[in-house]
Design an enzyme around this catalytic site. Structure first.
Site, PDB file in Angstrom:
ATOM      1  N   THR A 161      11.946  48.550  30.985  1.00 42.56           N
ATOM      2  CA  THR A 161      10.809  48.476  30.045  1.00 42.56           C
ATOM      3  C   THR A 161       9.899  49.673  30.287  1.00 42.56           C
ATOM      4  O   THR A 161       9.676  50.073  31.427  1.00 42.56           O
ATOM      5  CB  THR A 161      10.055  47.129  30.170  1.00 42.56           C
ATOM      6  OG1 THR A 161       8.942  47.133  29.279  1.00 42.56           O
ATOM      7  CG2 THR A 161       9.594  46.830  31.590  1.00 42.56           C
TER       8      THR A 161
ATOM      9  N   CYS B  33       9.179  28.723   9.690  1.00 38.65           N
ATOM     10  CA  CYS B  33       8.522  28.461   8.402  1.00 38.65           C
ATOM     11  C   CYS B  33       7.106  29.027   8.446  1.00 38.65           C
ATOM     12  O   CYS B  33       6.344  28.738   9.380  1.00 38.65           O
ATOM     13  CB  CYS B  33       8.478  26.953   8.148  1.00 38.65           C
ATOM     14  SG  CYS B  33       7.544  26.518   6.671  1.00 38.65           S
TER      15      CYS B  33
ATOM     16  N   HIS C 133       8.666  37.418  23.551  1.00 44.73           N
ATOM     17  CA  HIS C 133       8.539  38.001  22.213  1.00 44.73           C
ATOM     18  C   HIS C 133       9.437  37.308  21.185  1.00 44.73           C
ATOM     19  O   HIS C 133       9.712  37.861  20.120  1.00 44.73           O
ATOM     20  CB  HIS C 133       8.824  39.511  22.255  1.00 44.73           C
ATOM     21  CG  HIS C 133       7.747  40.294  22.963  1.00 44.73           C
ATOM     22  ND1 HIS C 133       7.908  41.604  23.354  1.00 44.73           N
ATOM     23  CD2 HIS C 133       6.482  39.942  23.337  1.00 44.73           C
ATOM     24  CE1 HIS C 133       6.786  42.023  23.953  1.00 44.73           C
ATOM     25  NE2 HIS C 133       5.917  41.036  23.949  1.00 44.73           N
TER      26      HIS C 133
ATOM     27  N   ASN D 260      12.913  40.850  25.295  1.00 45.05           N
ATOM     28  CA  ASN D 260      13.977  41.101  24.317  1.00 45.05           C
ATOM     29  C   ASN D 260      14.242  39.879  23.449  1.00 45.05           C
ATOM     30  O   ASN D 260      14.183  38.747  23.917  1.00 45.05           O
ATOM     31  CB  ASN D 260      15.269  41.494  25.035  1.00 45.05           C
ATOM     32  CG  ASN D 260      15.084  42.747  25.867  1.00 45.05           C
ATOM     33  OD1 ASN D 260      14.107  43.471  25.674  1.00 45.05           O
ATOM     34  ND2 ASN D 260      15.995  43.000  26.787  1.00 45.05           N
TER      35      ASN D 260
HETATM   36  C1  BJW Z   1      16.850  52.074  30.597  1.00 43.66           C
HETATM   37  C2  BJW Z   1      18.122  52.209  30.088  1.00 43.66           C
HETATM   38  C3  BJW Z   1      19.148  51.772  30.909  1.00 43.66           C
HETATM   39  C4  BJW Z   1      16.852  52.939  28.602  1.00 43.66           C
HETATM   40  N1  BJW Z   1      18.867  51.259  32.094  1.00 43.66           N
HETATM   41  N2  BJW Z   1      16.592  51.570  31.779  1.00 43.66           N
HETATM   42  C5  BJW Z   1      -4.757  49.095  23.599  1.00 43.66           C
HETATM   43  C6  BJW Z   1      -4.597  48.909  24.967  1.00 43.66           C
HETATM   44  C7  BJW Z   1      -3.899  47.824  25.455  1.00 43.66           C
HETATM   45  C8  BJW Z   1      -3.320  46.900  24.587  1.00 43.66           C
HETATM   46  C9  BJW Z   1      -3.491  47.087  23.227  1.00 43.66           C
HETATM   47  C10 BJW Z   1      -4.208  48.169  22.744  1.00 43.66           C
HETATM   48  N3  BJW Z   1      -4.187  48.111  21.388  1.00 43.66           N
HETATM   49  C11 BJW Z   1      -3.470  47.023  21.019  1.00 43.66           C
HETATM   50  C12 BJW Z   1      -3.038  46.384  22.140  1.00 43.66           C
HETATM   51  C13 BJW Z   1      -2.199  45.175  22.222  1.00 43.66           C
HETATM   52  C14 BJW Z   1      -0.771  45.427  21.817  1.00 43.66           C
HETATM   53  C15 BJW Z   1      -0.236  46.613  22.610  1.00 43.66           C
HETATM   54  O1  BJW Z   1       0.205  46.512  23.737  1.00 43.66           O
HETATM   55  N4  BJW Z   1      -0.239  47.793  22.021  1.00 43.66           N
HETATM   56  C16 BJW Z   1       0.199  49.014  22.721  1.00 43.66           C
HETATM   57  C17 BJW Z   1       1.252  49.724  21.896  1.00 43.66           C
HETATM   58  C18 BJW Z   1      -1.005  49.846  23.032  1.00 43.66           C
HETATM   59  N5  BJW Z   1      -0.058  44.215  22.187  1.00 43.66           N
HETATM   60  C19 BJW Z   1       0.039  43.185  21.349  1.00 43.66           C
HETATM   61  O2  BJW Z   1      -0.429  43.200  20.234  1.00 43.66           O
HETATM   62  C20 BJW Z   1       0.688  41.946  21.910  1.00 43.66           C
HETATM   63  N6  BJW Z   1      -0.186  40.824  21.729  1.00 43.66           N
HETATM   64  C21 BJW Z   1      -1.364  40.743  22.322  1.00 43.66           C
HETATM   65  O3  BJW Z   1      -1.815  41.621  23.040  1.00 43.66           O
HETATM   66  O4  BJW Z   1      -2.035  39.574  22.046  1.00 43.66           O
HETATM   67  C22 BJW Z   1      -3.328  39.375  22.642  1.00 43.66           C
HETATM   68  C23 BJW Z   1      -3.235  38.432  23.800  1.00 43.66           C
HETATM   69  C24 BJW Z   1      -2.278  38.571  24.773  1.00 43.66           C
HETATM   70  C25 BJW Z   1      -2.237  37.704  25.857  1.00 43.66           C
HETATM   71  C26 BJW Z   1      -3.117  36.679  25.956  1.00 43.66           C
HETATM   72  C27 BJW Z   1      -4.069  36.518  24.964  1.00 43.66           C
HETATM   73  C28 BJW Z   1      -4.116  37.398  23.885  1.00 43.66           C
HETATM   74  C29 BJW Z   1       1.985  41.654  21.195  1.00 43.66           C
HETATM   75  C30 BJW Z   1       3.013  42.690  21.443  1.00 43.66           C
HETATM   76  C31 BJW Z   1       4.253  42.397  20.625  1.00 43.66           C
HETATM   77  C32 BJW Z   1       5.313  43.472  20.777  1.00 43.66           C
HETATM   78  N7  BJW Z   1       6.346  43.259  19.838  1.00 43.66           N
HETATM   79  C33 BJW Z   1       7.545  44.081  19.876  1.00 43.66           C
HETATM   80  C34 BJW Z   1       8.448  43.680  18.705  1.00 43.66           C
HETATM   81  C35 BJW Z   1       9.087  42.317  19.013  1.00 43.66           C
HETATM   82  C36 BJW Z   1      10.129  41.942  18.010  1.00 43.66           C
HETATM   83  C37 BJW Z   1      11.200  42.982  17.882  1.00 43.66           C
HETATM   84  O5  BJW Z   1      11.970  43.232  18.824  1.00 43.66           O
HETATM   85  O6  BJW Z   1      11.269  43.574  16.796  1.00 43.66           O
HETATM   86  O7  BJW Z   1       8.227  43.883  21.124  1.00 43.66           O
HETATM   87  S1  BJW Z   1       7.198  45.839  19.885  1.00 43.66           S
HETATM   88  C38 BJW Z   1       8.525  46.264  20.980  1.00 43.66           C
HETATM   89  O8  BJW Z   1       7.985  46.793  22.229  1.00 43.66           O
HETATM   90  C39 BJW Z   1       9.208  44.929  21.347  1.00 43.66           C
HETATM   91  C40 BJW Z   1       9.462  45.119  22.807  1.00 43.66           C
HETATM   92  O9  BJW Z   1       9.669  43.859  23.419  1.00 43.66           O
HETATM   93  C41 BJW Z   1       8.237  45.850  23.281  1.00 43.66           C
HETATM   94  C42 BJW Z   1       8.416  46.573  24.582  1.00 43.66           C
HETATM   95  O10 BJW Z   1       9.402  47.560  24.505  1.00 43.66           O
HETATM   96  P1  BJW Z   1      10.318  47.854  25.768  1.00 43.66           P
HETATM   97  O11 BJW Z   1      11.189  46.686  26.017  1.00 43.66           O
HETATM   98  O12 BJW Z   1       9.494  48.309  26.897  1.00 43.66           O
HETATM   99  O13 BJW Z   1      11.272  49.014  25.201  1.00 43.66           O
HETATM  100  P2  BJW Z   1      11.029  50.608  25.217  1.00 43.66           P
HETATM  101  O14 BJW Z   1      11.960  51.195  24.228  1.00 43.66           O
HETATM  102  O15 BJW Z   1       9.598  50.950  25.057  1.00 43.66           O
HETATM  103  O16 BJW Z   1      11.426  51.053  26.687  1.00 43.66           O
HETATM  104  C43 BJW Z   1      12.753  50.994  27.168  1.00 43.66           C
HETATM  105  C44 BJW Z   1      12.779  51.552  28.576  1.00 43.66           C
HETATM  106  O17 BJW Z   1      14.079  51.363  29.104  1.00 43.66           O
HETATM  107  C45 BJW Z   1      12.474  53.054  28.658  1.00 43.66           C
HETATM  108  O18 BJW Z   1      11.533  53.310  29.695  1.00 43.66           O
HETATM  109  C46 BJW Z   1      13.823  53.682  29.000  1.00 43.66           C
HETATM  110  O19 BJW Z   1      13.744  54.822  29.847  1.00 43.66           O
HETATM  111  C47 BJW Z   1      14.512  52.561  29.710  1.00 43.66           C
HETATM  112  N8  BJW Z   1      15.951  52.577  29.590  1.00 43.66           N
HETATM  113  N9  BJW Z   1      18.013  52.801  28.795  1.00 43.66           N
HETATM  114  C48 BJW Z   1      17.540  51.204  32.483  1.00 43.66           C
HETATM  115  N10 BJW Z   1      20.435  51.895  30.493  1.00 43.66           N
HETATM  116 ZN    ZN Z   2       7.698  24.157   6.838  1.00 41.37          ZN
END
Ligand code: BJW
Ligand code: ZN
Length: 261
Positions: free
Chosen positions: A205, A132, A124, A97
């Protein structure tokens, strides 16, 4: 409750932990990705193509988090971190987050930084930081540069489109967050912590976004006991030893019971 004999605990949080603070998740019904296409606002290409749209999206989110408060789950984890520090146990909190609510909960729970040996890793990035685009210098910045009607004045001076410029290079600032295709922050520290922990807990998540989604499996393979607190099962359910279905604000304070001495 997590027994005190466990010396090395890692917790991973996602948007669900902040839902009860009034912050939208991404993939739930009515989540952020229902209203915005990921590729329009959360990729480096989107920022290249339309920085105004991206800054408008993050400006509105800055306004949203400014109104939110840490909930019972954030506070329970912050108290638990202090509890572990006092006992010399290792507690690492990794969050996807960007909303700043873990930091605010920690500040509410203790002003004594010495009690917070525990680590908080914001993999993230942070909504309250701008970067910058030229030299990558970071600036604390909670300004909204756009509202629904257009550009508004923020902390940094802006170009003719209303986009903020860096004080170091006079180039565009961008939100210091990790978009799709970018490498999350502190990955080496994360790998080390997860591969050596005894307990790993996923909270709020969906398990859709890697590498964060793969950490529970990594922890399991390394021999940790794993748990998941969520409103729904996750795709990595086979790697989950203990599954607690429900709201983080109700379940996390029960699971992470700290001494309040
Ligand atoms: C409750 C609740 C309550 C509700 N109580 N629970 C194919 C296969 C595998 C990977 C890839 C692929 N194609 C591309 C990729 C890589 C890609 C990826 O994963 N894509 C998938 C979509 C397939 N990943 C990336 O590009 C990442 N980088 C990367 O892989 O670099 C390469 C590398 C890595 C490591 C080493 C070396 C190289 C970067 C990912 C960046 C994600 N960015 C975001 C935006 C951030 C800024 C912003 O906030 O705007 O991050 S996207 C968004 O999703 C945000 C979040 O942090 C992230 C995860 O979301 P989260 O937190 O899980 O939220 P939700 O809404 O999905 O889920 C909420 C959950 O809570 C639900 O289950 C509800 O039920 C529950 N809930 N209320 C308890 N009260
Ligand atoms: Zn600068």
């Amino acid at each position: 409750m997590i027994p005190d004999r466990f010396q090395n605990i890692v917790v991973m949080t996602g948007a669900g932990i902040s839902a009860e603070s009034g912050i939208s998740t991404f993939r739930d019904a009515d989540g952020l990705w229902e209203k915005h296409r990921v590729e329009d606002v959360a990729t480096p290409e989107a920022f290249e193509r339309d920085p105004v749209l991206v800054w408008r999206f993050y400006s509105l989110r800055r306004v949203g988090v400014a109104k939110a408060k840490p909930n019972a789950a954030h506070l329970a984890l912050a108290r638990y971190a202090v509890h572990c520090s006092k006992q010399g146990r290792s507690f690492t909190l990794i969050s996807q987050n960007i909303d700043g609510l873990h930091e605010r909960a920690q500040a509410e729970v203790t002003s004594d930084q010495k009690l917070l040996h525990s680590r908080l890793i914001l993999m993230h990035g942070s909504l309250g930081v701008s970067r910058c685009t030229q030299c990558e210098d970071l600036f604390a910045d909670t300004s909204a540069y756009f509202d629904e009607s257009g550009p508004v004045q923020g902390q940094f001076s802006c170009d003719s489109r209303g986009l903020p410029l860096s004080p170091c290079c006079n180039q565009l600032l961008r939100p210091h967050v990790i978009w799709f295709g970018e490498v999350p922050l502190q990955m080496d520290e994360i790998q080390d912590a997860v591969s050596s922990c005894e307990v790993f807990v996923n909270i709020g998540t969906s398990g859709n976004v890697y590498p964060a989604a793969g950490l529970i499996q990594l922890a399991k393979q390394a021999g940790a006991r794993t748990a998941c607190v969520n409103k729904e099962p996750i795709p990595q359910q086979l790697s989950v030893d203990d599954y607690f279905e429900g709201k983080a604000g109700e379940l996390v304070p029960k699971l992470f019971t700290a001494c309040r001495d």
